[in-house]
Design a protein around this motif. Structure first.
Motif, PDB file in Angstrom:
ATOM      1  N   GLN A   1       0.800  -1.211   0.000  1.00 34.10           N
ATOM      2  CA  GLN A   1       0.000   0.000   0.000  1.00 34.10           C
ATOM      3  C   GLN A   1       0.839   1.271   0.000  1.00 34.10           C
ATOM      4  O   GLN A   1       0.357   2.316  -0.374  1.00 34.10           O
ATOM      5  CB  GLN A   1      -0.941  -0.008   1.208  1.00 34.10           C
ATOM      6  CG  GLN A   1      -1.958  -1.115   1.135  1.00 34.10           C
ATOM      7  CD  GLN A   1      -2.821  -1.028  -0.096  1.00 34.10           C
ATOM      8  OE1 GLN A   1      -3.420  -0.016  -0.370  1.00 34.10           O
ATOM      9  NE2 GLN A   1      -2.882  -2.095  -0.863  1.00 34.10           N
TER      10      GLN A   1
ATOM     11  N   HIS B   1       4.132   3.868  -0.943  1.00 34.22           N
ATOM     12  CA  HIS B   1       4.718   4.108  -2.241  1.00 34.22           C
ATOM     13  C   HIS B   1       5.867   5.107  -2.316  1.00 34.22           C
ATOM     14  O   HIS B   1       6.195   5.537  -3.401  1.00 34.22           O
ATOM     15  CB  HIS B   1       3.616   4.543  -3.208  1.00 34.22           C
ATOM     16  CG  HIS B   1       2.476   3.580  -3.262  1.00 34.22           C
ATOM     17  ND1 HIS B   1       2.556   2.354  -3.866  1.00 34.22           N
ATOM     18  CD2 HIS B   1       1.234   3.656  -2.746  1.00 34.22           C
ATOM     19  CE1 HIS B   1       1.406   1.719  -3.733  1.00 34.22           C
ATOM     20  NE2 HIS B   1       0.592   2.494  -3.060  1.00 34.22           N
TER      21      HIS B   1
ATOM     22  N   GLU C   1       2.711   5.189   5.378  1.00 33.34           N
ATOM     23  CA  GLU C   1       1.518   5.912   4.944  1.00 33.34           C
ATOM     24  C   GLU C   1       0.571   6.051   6.124  1.00 33.34           C
ATOM     25  O   GLU C   1       0.361   5.104   6.873  1.00 33.34           O
ATOM     26  CB  GLU C   1       0.852   5.124   3.814  1.00 33.34           C
ATOM     27  CG  GLU C   1      -0.337   5.783   3.203  1.00 33.34           C
ATOM     28  CD  GLU C   1      -0.882   4.976   2.017  1.00 33.34           C
ATOM     29  OE1 GLU C   1      -1.705   5.546   1.278  1.00 33.34           O
ATOM     30  OE2 GLU C   1      -0.511   3.806   1.838  1.00 33.34           O
TER      31      GLU C   1
ATOM     32  N   ALA D   1       5.300   4.034  -6.557  1.00 34.10           N
ATOM     33  CA  ALA D   1       3.984   4.130  -7.190  1.00 34.10           C
ATOM     34  C   ALA D   1       3.497   5.561  -7.034  1.00 34.10           C
ATOM     35  O   ALA D   1       3.297   6.030  -5.927  1.00 34.10           O
ATOM     36  CB  ALA D   1       2.998   3.154  -6.550  1.00 34.10           C
ATOM     37  N   ALA D   2       3.346   6.243  -8.158  1.00 30.92           N
ATOM     38  CA  ALA D   2       2.972   7.655  -8.129  1.00 30.92           C
ATOM     39  C   ALA D   2       1.494   7.834  -7.830  1.00 30.92           C
ATOM     40  O   ALA D   2       0.663   7.041  -8.247  1.00 30.92           O
ATOM     41  CB  ALA D   2       3.319   8.315  -9.457  1.00 30.92           C
ATOM     42  N   HIS D   3       1.195   8.882  -7.085  1.00 28.87           N
ATOM     43  CA  HIS D   3      -0.185   9.275  -6.789  1.00 28.87           C
ATOM     44  C   HIS D   3      -0.385  10.709  -7.254  1.00 28.87           C
ATOM     45  O   HIS D   3       0.561  11.499  -7.277  1.00 28.87           O
ATOM     46  CB  HIS D   3      -0.426   9.267  -5.274  1.00 28.87           C
ATOM     47  CG  HIS D   3      -0.492   7.918  -4.658  1.00 28.87           C
ATOM     48  ND1 HIS D   3      -1.599   7.102  -4.741  1.00 28.87           N
ATOM     49  CD2 HIS D   3       0.403   7.236  -3.906  1.00 28.87           C
ATOM     50  CE1 HIS D   3      -1.378   5.990  -4.078  1.00 28.87           C
ATOM     51  NE2 HIS D   3      -0.168   6.042  -3.563  1.00 28.87           N
ATOM     52  N   ALA D   4      -1.615  11.069  -7.552  1.00 27.99           N
ATOM     53  CA  ALA D   4      -1.938  12.484  -7.732  1.00 27.99           C
ATOM     54  C   ALA D   4      -1.560  13.174  -6.429  1.00 27.99           C
ATOM     55  O   ALA D   4      -1.889  12.694  -5.343  1.00 27.99           O
ATOM     56  CB  ALA D   4      -3.417  12.652  -8.034  1.00 27.99           C
ATOM     57  N   THR D   5      -0.834  14.270  -6.534  1.00 32.75           N
ATOM     58  CA  THR D   5      -0.189  14.868  -5.371  1.00 32.75           C
ATOM     59  C   THR D   5      -0.662  16.289  -5.117  1.00 32.75           C
ATOM     60  O   THR D   5      -0.750  17.095  -6.043  1.00 32.75           O
ATOM     61  CB  THR D   5       1.343  14.849  -5.577  1.00 32.75           C
ATOM     62  OG1 THR D   5       1.762  13.485  -5.683  1.00 32.75           O
ATOM     63  CG2 THR D   5       2.084  15.533  -4.454  1.00 32.75           C
TER      64      THR D   5
ATOM     65  N   ARG E   1       1.214  14.028 -10.955  1.00 31.32           N
ATOM     66  CA  ARG E   1       1.852  12.803 -10.446  1.00 31.32           C
ATOM     67  C   ARG E   1       3.365  12.940 -10.578  1.00 31.32           C
ATOM     68  O   ARG E   1       3.865  13.245 -11.657  1.00 31.32           O
ATOM     69  CB  ARG E   1       1.381  11.580 -11.235  1.00 31.32           C
ATOM     70  CG  ARG E   1      -0.067  11.242 -10.995  1.00 31.32           C
ATOM     71  CD  ARG E   1      -0.505  10.009 -11.788  1.00 31.32           C
ATOM     72  NE  ARG E   1      -1.914   9.771 -11.614  1.00 31.32           N
ATOM     73  CZ  ARG E   1      -2.431   9.033 -10.630  1.00 31.32           C
ATOM     74  NH1 ARG E   1      -1.640   8.470  -9.761  1.00 31.32           N
ATOM     75  NH2 ARG E   1      -3.734   8.876 -10.537  1.00 31.32           N
TER      76      ARG E   1
ATOM     77  N   ILE F   1      -1.131  13.286  -0.536  1.00 25.07           N
ATOM     78  CA  ILE F   1      -1.773  12.692  -1.702  1.00 25.07           C
ATOM     79  C   ILE F   1      -3.091  13.414  -1.975  1.00 25.07           C
ATOM     80  O   ILE F   1      -3.851  13.704  -1.065  1.00 25.07           O
ATOM     81  CB  ILE F   1      -2.008  11.182  -1.458  1.00 25.07           C
ATOM     82  CG1 ILE F   1      -0.695  10.493  -1.059  1.00 25.07           C
ATOM     83  CG2 ILE F   1      -2.631  10.522  -2.680  1.00 25.07           C
ATOM     84  CD1 ILE F   1       0.454  10.701  -2.018  1.00 25.07           C
TER      85      ILE F   1
ATOM     86  N   ASP G   1      -5.690  12.329  -4.072  1.00 22.05           N
ATOM     87  CA  ASP G   1      -6.888  11.528  -4.345  1.00 22.05           C
ATOM     88  C   ASP G   1      -7.163  10.439  -3.319  1.00 22.05           C
ATOM     89  O   ASP G   1      -7.939   9.531  -3.565  1.00 22.05           O
ATOM     90  CB  ASP G   1      -6.818  10.939  -5.755  1.00 22.05           C
ATOM     91  CG  ASP G   1      -5.570  10.096  -5.991  1.00 22.05           C
ATOM     92  OD1 ASP G   1      -4.743   9.964  -5.067  1.00 22.05           O
ATOM     93  OD2 ASP G   1      -5.432   9.570  -7.113  1.00 22.05           O
ATOM     94  N   THR G   2      -6.508  10.509  -2.153  1.00 21.76           N
ATOM     95  CA  THR G   2      -6.832   9.606  -1.042  1.00 21.76           C
ATOM     96  C   THR G   2      -6.810  10.434   0.241  1.00 21.76           C
ATOM     97  O   THR G   2      -6.431  11.599   0.228  1.00 21.76           O
ATOM     98  CB  THR G   2      -5.817   8.432  -0.892  1.00 21.76           C
ATOM     99  OG1 THR G   2      -4.612   8.927  -0.300  1.00 21.76           O
ATOM    100  CG2 THR G   2      -5.543   7.756  -2.217  1.00 21.76           C
TER     101      THR G   2
END
Length: 196
Positions: A26, A28, A60, A113-117, A154, A181, A183-184
């Motif tokens: 989970q 990244h 995280e 693992a890239a996330h929208a930031t 990202r 992040i 989008d979470t």
């Protein structure tokens, strides 16, 4: 012949199943310059780290720091009890990276693992903080010394942010990097021990 093919397929499926789930961690990302506690554990520089040695990218926890997020004393592990060793100050004995007060420094993240930031933020401890105690909000300067907005973009697999380390720092300090992040409901937390 049919039994042999079925046996081979079942065997291949049994071998492939663990591999299919191995890449679903989970978490990244973590800082590797200056090296974070998680990176030092992963590299074997520090031992007795528990699970974080295999998952340095997994720190995280809830976002919203400092108003919300992990509780005081659990910040370096992102509030994740699996990685509580990161909150242990080890008597102030974590290896440090040498820095000069007021210098320009390239802070680098390794991202698996890239996330929208939303942003990356960097905090530092106040002068006089106690490195033998777990990190608290009161031990940190109230505002980040470096804030890099991403506006939902990202990041790549390696992200470098050039910033100026605060002037007037001496001795041992801790830098807390927070990757928010977009989008979470989570952020990634990374603690690096430094010495001026």
């Amino acid at each position: 012949m049919r039994v042999r093919i079925s046996t081979v397929l079942v065997g291949l499926a049994a071998l492939g199943l663990p591999l299919a789930f191995a890449g679903t961690a989970q978490g990244h990302g973590y800082t590797n310059s200056p090296p974070s506690r998680a990176a030092l554990c992963n590299q074997g520089v520090v031992t007795g780290c528990g699970e974080i040695q295999w998952e340095p990218q997994s720190v995280e926890g809830p976002k919203g720091f400092p108003a919300a997020g992990p509780a005081d004393g659990r910040i370096c592990a992102g509030g994740n009890t699996r990685f509580a060793q990161l909150d242990d100050p080890r008597g102030g004995g974590w290896p440090t990276t040498p820095l000069t007060s007021g210098q320009t420094f390239d802070f680098t993240w390794r991202i698996s693992a890239a996330h929208a930031t939303t942003s990356f933020r960097y905090y530092i401890t106040r002068n006089g903080w106690d490195p033998t105690q777990p990190l608290t909000r009161a031990a940190l300067e109230p505002a980040p010394f470096l804030h890099v907005p991403y506006n939902g973009a990202r990041p790549g697999t390696t992200v470098t942010h050039r910033g100026t380390v605060p002037a007037g720092k001496t001795g041992r300090h801790l830098i807390l990097a927070v990757w928010d992040i977009a989008d979470t409901g989570n952020a990634f937390y990374s603690c690096s021990d430094v010495r001026f």
